[in-house]
Design a protein around this motif. Structure first.
Motif: not given
Length: 253
Positions: A81-91, A116-128
Motif C-alpha cells: 500500500l505504501a508503494s501504491r500511495l507513493k509514500m515519500p517518508t518512513y513507513l 517487489t513493490y519498490g519500497f526502500p528498506i531504509d525507509r521502514i521502521v519496525f515498532e515493537i
C-alpha cells in the motif's frame, strides 16, 4: 523459543493474499510529524478490516495459530500500500515479537516485498508492540539488532504502559521511543507527567534515541510537549488515520 507448528517461510504475494488466515484485512495510515520542520516523518500502518472496520475486528481473529501469518501479512500489505500511495517518508510497521522466531528468516518476506513493490528498506521502521509480554529479552534484543543491521529503524511503542518500561529500554536499544498516550493526556495540567516526560526525553537523548509523543489531541498538549523538547508527534490533533490513504496534516495552529 520454539516455532509454531504452522511456521514456514512464505512469499510476499502469498502473504498479501492472507494465505492461511481465513480472514481479510487492510491498512489505514496515520502520520508522525516533525513540528519544527512542519513535515511528515513517517506514516504508521494500522490494521483495519477490509472495509475499514476498527482494528479490534481484525485482532479478534488473531491467536497463537495465526500470529505468525498475520504478522507477515501485515508487513507485506503495509509495504504494498505504501508503494501504491507513493509514500515519500518512513513507513512504520508494528510487529509482534512473539511471532518472530528466527529474525533472519522472518525478515525475508519483508525484503522480498520491498524489492517487489519498490519500497526502500531504509525507509521502514519496525515498532515493537506492547500488547504481549516478551519473556526472552535476549531474543528480542537479537531481533532488533538484526533488523538494524539490515538497514531498518526500530521503535518501542507505547513506552510507559503495559510491558514497555525502563527494563525493556535498558535491554533493547531501539532508534525511536513512542511515549504512551496516557502520559501525554492533559500533560499541560499535570506537573508529575511533565517531570516524567522531561526525564524520559533527557534519557533518550543520552541514549541516542528519538522520542515520539503519540495520542496528542489538543493544542495545549502539543505546545507543552514541544516545550519539553519533543519534536515528533502523532495524534488526532494532527491527523486521524486514513483508510488506504495518506491523510492531510493539520498543524494545530
Amino acid at each position: 523459543m520454539k516455532p509454531q507448528k504452522n511456521y514456514r517461510e512464505m512469499g510476499c504475494r502469498e502473504c498479501l493474499g492472507g494465505a492461511g488466515l481465513h480472514f481479510d484485512f487492510s491498512m489505514a495510515f496515520q502520520p508522525i510529524v516533525s513540528l519544527s520542520r512542519r513535515e511528515v516523518f513517517a506514516y504508521e500502518a494500522l490494521a483495519r478490516g477490509p472495509a475499514g472496520e476498527p482494528a479490534a475486528e481484525v485482532f479478534k481473529h488473531v491467536d497463537e495459530s495465526t500470529r505468525y501469518r498475520f504478522d507477515q501479512a501485515c508487513r507485506v500489505k503495509a509495504i504494498e500500500l505504501a508503494s501504491r500511495l507513493k509514500m515519500p517518508t518512513y513507513l512504520s510497521i508494528n510487529f509482534m515479537p512473539n511471532a518472530v522466531y528466527r529474525p533472519e528468516l522472518c525478515i525475508r518476506t519483508t525484503l522480498e516485498a520491498a524489492e517487489t513493490y519498490g519500497f526502500p528498506i531504509d525507509r521502514i521502521v519496525f515498532e515493537i508492540t506492547e500488547g504481549e509480554q516478551v519473556d526472552d529479552r535476549a531474543h528480542l534484543r537479537d531481533i532488533v539488532r538484526h533488523y538494524q543491521k539490515r538497514g531498518f529503524l526500530t521503535a518501542i511503542d507505547d513506552f510507559g504502559a503495559g510491558y514497555s518500561g525502563l527494563n525493556l529500554l535498558a535491554d533493547v536499544r531501539t532508534d525511536l521511543v513512542k511515549l504512551d498516550m496516557a502520559l501525554v493526556r492533559n500533560v499541560h495540567e499535570d506537573a508529575g507527567r511533565r517531570a516524567i516526560i522531561r526525564g524520559v526525553s533527557l534519557m533518550c537523548a543520552d541514549l541516542g534515541m528519538k522520542l515520539i509523543a503519540e495520542g496528542v489531541e489538543t493544542r495545549e498538549e502539543l505546545a507543552c510537549l514541544a516545550g519539553l523538547g519533543i519534536d515528533l508527534f502523532q495524534g488526532y490533533l494532527l491527523a486521524r488515520p486514513a483508510f488506504q490513504a495518506l491523510p492531510v496534516v493539520h498543524w494545530g495552529d
